[in-house]
Motif scaffolding. Sequence first.
Motif, short mmCIF file in Angstrom:
data_model
loop_
_atom_site.label_atom_id
_atom_site.label_comp_id
_atom_site.label_asym_id
_atom_site.label_seq_id
_atom_site.Cartn_x
_atom_site.Cartn_y
_atom_site.Cartn_z
N GLY A 63 -36.77 -16.69 41.03
CA GLY A 63 -37.46 -15.43 41.19
C GLY A 63 -38.40 -15.46 42.38
O GLY A 63 -38.75 -16.52 42.91
N VAL A 64 -38.85 -14.28 42.81
CA VAL A 64 -39.75 -14.16 43.95
C VAL A 64 -41.05 -14.92 43.69
O VAL A 64 -41.57 -15.61 44.58
N THR A 65 -41.58 -14.83 42.48
CA THR A 65 -42.84 -15.50 42.16
C THR A 65 -42.71 -17.01 42.28
O THR A 65 -43.58 -17.68 42.86
N SER A 66 -41.64 -17.56 41.76
CA SER A 66 -41.44 -19.01 41.86
C SER A 66 -41.28 -19.44 43.30
O SER A 66 -41.85 -20.46 43.73
N TYR A 121 -43.90 -22.10 45.06
CA TYR A 121 -43.51 -23.45 45.44
C TYR A 121 -43.06 -23.57 46.89
O TYR A 121 -42.54 -24.61 47.29
N GLU A 122 -43.31 -22.54 47.67
CA GLU A 122 -42.85 -22.53 49.06
C GLU A 122 -43.40 -23.71 49.86
O GLU A 122 -42.72 -24.26 50.73
N LEU A 127 -38.89 -7.43 43.90
CA LEU A 127 -38.23 -8.22 44.94
C LEU A 127 -39.19 -8.80 45.96
O LEU A 127 -38.85 -9.76 46.66
N GLY A 128 -40.36 -8.21 46.10
CA GLY A 128 -41.34 -8.72 47.05
C GLY A 128 -40.86 -8.64 48.48
O GLY A 128 -40.10 -7.74 48.87
#
Length: 526
Positions: free
Chosen positions: A267-270, A274-275, A325-326
């Motif tokens: 997902g976008v949040t993950s 973790y980027e 979706l960010g």
Amino acid sequence: MNPAPRSPMSPLPVLNRRSFLGLGAAATGAVLLGACSTGGDSTTAATAAPREGGRLRAVFAGGGAQEVLDPHKANLYADVARSNALYDKLVEYGDDLGPVPRLAIAWRPNVDATTWTVGLRPAVFHDGRPVRAADVLYSYQRILDPKNALRPRASLEVIDIARSRQLDDRSIEFVCARPCGDLANVLAAFGAYIIPEGATDFTRPVGSGPFTFTSFEPGRSFVAARFADYWDGAPHVQELEILTAPDETARINALLGGQVEYADDLGVTSARTYEHDARVQILRSPRSAMSGFAMKVDRPPFDNLDLRRAMFALVDREELVSTVLGSTGVVGNDLFGRDTKYYAADLAQRHLDLEEAKALIRKAGAQNTTIELQTTSATNGFVEAANILAEQAGRAGLKIDVKVGEGSTYWTRTLDEGVLSSFRSGAMPIETHLAQRMLSTSSKNYTQWRRPDFDALFATASESTDDAVRARAYQQMQAQLHSEGGLLVWGFSDGLHGLAPNLAGMAQNAPSNTLGYARFDKAWLS
């Protein structure tokens, strides 16, 4: 995108394991289904020279205990990964959704494109038998048998398999039921893998892909070993294990805990979280996912065109994209295939218009109607988007009741049942999307859209070798769908996947459903 026919027969360019497996029983993930290639090679991450050996472990959302290894029944991302390991198709989609030769090395039509001659490369199945024209014809006969109801049939039905024949072991003459302007796109159809002649039992499957079967526990684990005689070069890793987990949290935790080297569909949040985490590499599959809702146009309440148009008007696409979706997302316009060939970009972009929506709801007599929206938590963003849509509909005076259902049967259930459902698709050429989902005979027609004049336009497009004729027909089809269809497309986004820091060689620019996606034969563990 789809090129004019080439010269005759010329080549085309070219957790602990036990506890982790317990997470997989209820998993599911959608791949609803993904044109000329400037080259099929995806770039890979820059690392040192490939290292040989080791077991690469990948986790996908899966289909639970009902999973099978029959490649012609592939429907989910986990199915694609297993099929890519074991089997080959004649042609695949490249990064630009154009044709890339695989088992087929050349294809040429006769003058009126009613017959195509296809040449095969030297390749062998895992049991040592050569891949022959007879195997291809058997595979396509099986797909086209109406008793089997297999997904690739919608794309392959232009082939008159009864009249097609082998010229020799490595040459096939495909006779078409009508002129076929672009056979390469047909041969690249989702699920159109080649199996050995006579194969009916897939408990220990034999294919011509880069890995050979070792073991399979449906809904849990699939293990395969390097095939040393693979025509495209033996994989670097010795073994591939594909695991399934029911949700994105389990997948990212397995990656963070060192239990897998690849976690699919984050997902976008993950991805944002973790980027910059040293334990994770984020891999993007550009413009891989279309997000939307499917309204069934053949039954109340969405057999009423005014109500469908009210739905188009009440949706705040910007809110959905920014929330679900960010930064990876862009708004949709109720059409599939943004930025691909034949996409009707000149149709007016829809925007939120609450007053129009309210007026259309009144005109449809739907002020007191409650509409059930089927969704599942097994696919990233589905429940969140469904709840946002319900809020947006409420602003227009329409009540939507969100029902979160079991994941492993979601796509089978929502194909025919209900009236409104969350929908998602991987990348594919527009013509493939239309063939598999929008024709009266399409096996994956989630909106139940059936129009004889629409089918006739598709026949015009698919039969013509004149690109201008094809473009006009596809434009008219999309204009119909935009005005009257049942697919509410609110956004497009990149696919996001997590890689362990020691995983190298993964394709960097491969949208879902293309050659480089969910393939591990070029990857290695550094």
